[in-house]
Design an enzyme around this catalytic site. Structure first.
Site, PDB file in Angstrom:
ATOM      1  N   ASP A 237      -2.655  91.677 -80.195  1.00 44.75           N
ATOM      2  CA  ASP A 237      -2.119  92.956 -80.670  1.00 44.75           C
ATOM      3  C   ASP A 237      -3.126  94.048 -80.302  1.00 44.75           C
ATOM      4  O   ASP A 237      -3.913  94.496 -81.150  1.00 44.75           O
ATOM      5  CB  ASP A 237      -1.916  92.904 -82.190  1.00 44.75           C
TER       6      ASP A 237
ATOM      7  N   GLU B 286      -4.435  79.112 -86.056  1.00 42.71           N
ATOM      8  CA  GLU B 286      -5.153  80.400 -86.133  1.00 42.71           C
ATOM      9  C   GLU B 286      -5.828  80.431 -87.513  1.00 42.71           C
ATOM     10  O   GLU B 286      -7.042  80.425 -87.619  1.00 42.71           O
ATOM     11  CB  GLU B 286      -4.174  81.565 -85.948  1.00 42.71           C
TER      12      GLU B 286
END
Ligand code: HPA
Ligand code: ZN
Length: 339
Positions: A279, A200
């Site tokens: 999220d 990431e």
């Protein structure tokens, strides 16, 4: 709603990368803070939303861990997960594998049992209410020690038959996967499947470590694998599932603009990529919003979008028969499309 919106919502899909603490909406944050008498450093929902401007992963994590402080009781975890399942069902999610961060809660004195029993009761309810299957991925926080991760695995002992996989999340750079090789091996010994966030913000080497040091079944994110052609070939040849999160990538500055998202490049390279929300309360959208964002920005065809949904089932921790049944549902859905 455009026909593309209808198409995306109606397409049966699995969500494989969602942190349940990351589905805490600002309104819920206030409600839980009030009922648990916990102070939060915001005066209004608008002020909370205004704080969600992140320059990188760590900016987000600081706010995400602070928000999680309002979660105190079994009811809170149940309500949090129920709100997610209800919302995901509206997006055409028929199977969800939800990550949770027990160490965030245990280190402030919330028992593992409180967290997991709340989540498990929501899982049972979602099956009845929406016909949605779901399972739990226990994530270790990589900024904490190996010993801490072993303690979390130990705390999970009585519930290991109700957890499908182990994951690895939190601050990536400086906390390479190999730090957790022994605890992942122990988890595998208990019959758990394995996933890890890698690539990431961290370099391609962390993806190699997740593969060869942790022996993961899926890579969460994996964007930076694109910097290493040998790694891309390996991931493609193995059919390794990557759980990509477009709006997260945008909000955490992994990409500069949604138009730069490499989702179609990843598909073209033969990578088994999926689309997920990560999220959703913090990054501005649930799973269908993520599909819509890349569909528009990268002009994806319906066939490409269907491939993303197919990959979400092929990469799911479900029995073969269940995967085949979900894929057959996508085939039937695509056969009914007129364009
Ligand atoms: N990366 C790392 N840790 C996380 C994330 C993420 O995207 N979301 C929640 N914890
Ligand atoms: Zn994540």
């Amino acid at each position: 709603m455009s026909s593309m919106d209808d198409f995306i919502i109606g397409l049966p899909k699995a969500e494989l990368h969602i942190h349940i603490e990351g589905s805490l909406e600002p309104e819920q944050m206030f409600a839980f803070a009030a009922r648990n008498e916990v102070a939060i450093p915001y005066a209004s929902v608008e002020e909370v939303r205004a704080a969600y401007a992140f320059g990188n992963l760590q900016d987000f994590l600081d706010i995400y861990y602070a928000g999680a402080q309002v979660l105190q009781t079994r009811q809170d975890f149940h309500d949090l997960a129920t709100a997610y399942f209800d919302r995901a069902a509206q997006d055409g999610v028929v199977h969800a594998e939800i990550m949770f961060d027990p160490q965030t809660h245990m280190e402030r004195g919330i028992a593992f049992a409180v967290v997991i029993e709340g989540l498990l009761s929501a899982i049972a309810q979602a099956q009845g209410r929406h016909g949605m299957s779901s399972s739990l991925i226990l994530c270790f926080l990589r900024h904490l020690s190996e010993a801490d991760a072993f303690a979390a695995l130990e705390a999970a002992g009585p519930w290991l038959d109700r957890i499908s996989a182990i994951g690895l999340d939190s601050s990536e750079v400086g906390h390479p996967p190999e730090k957790f090789a022994r605890v992942f091996a122990a988890a595998a010994g208990h019959g758990l499947r394995l996933v890890a966030h890698a690539g990431e913000e961290g370099p391609p080497d962390y993806v190699w470590q997740a593969l060869d040091g942790l022996h993961v079944d899926r890579i969460d994110h994996g964007n930076r694998a694109l910097e290493d052609d040998t790694l891309v070939s390996r991931l493609a040849a193995e059919g390794m599932t990557l759980t990509v999160c477009p709006l997260s990538n945008l909000k955490l500055c992994v990409i500069d603009a949604i138009g730069d998202h490499p989702i179609d490049r990843m598909l073209d390279l033969g990578l088994r990529v999926t689309v997920n929300s990560d999220d959703p309360a913090y990054f501005g959208g649930y799973v269908a919003d993520n599909y819509r964002a890349v569909a528009e920005a990268r002009k994806l065809s319906k066939a490409q979008i269907a491939t993303l949904a197919r990959n979400s089932f092929t990469g799911a921790f479900l029995p073969e028969e269940a995967i085949a049944a979900h894929l057959a549902r996508i085939d039937a859905y695509m056969a009914g499309q007129t364009d």
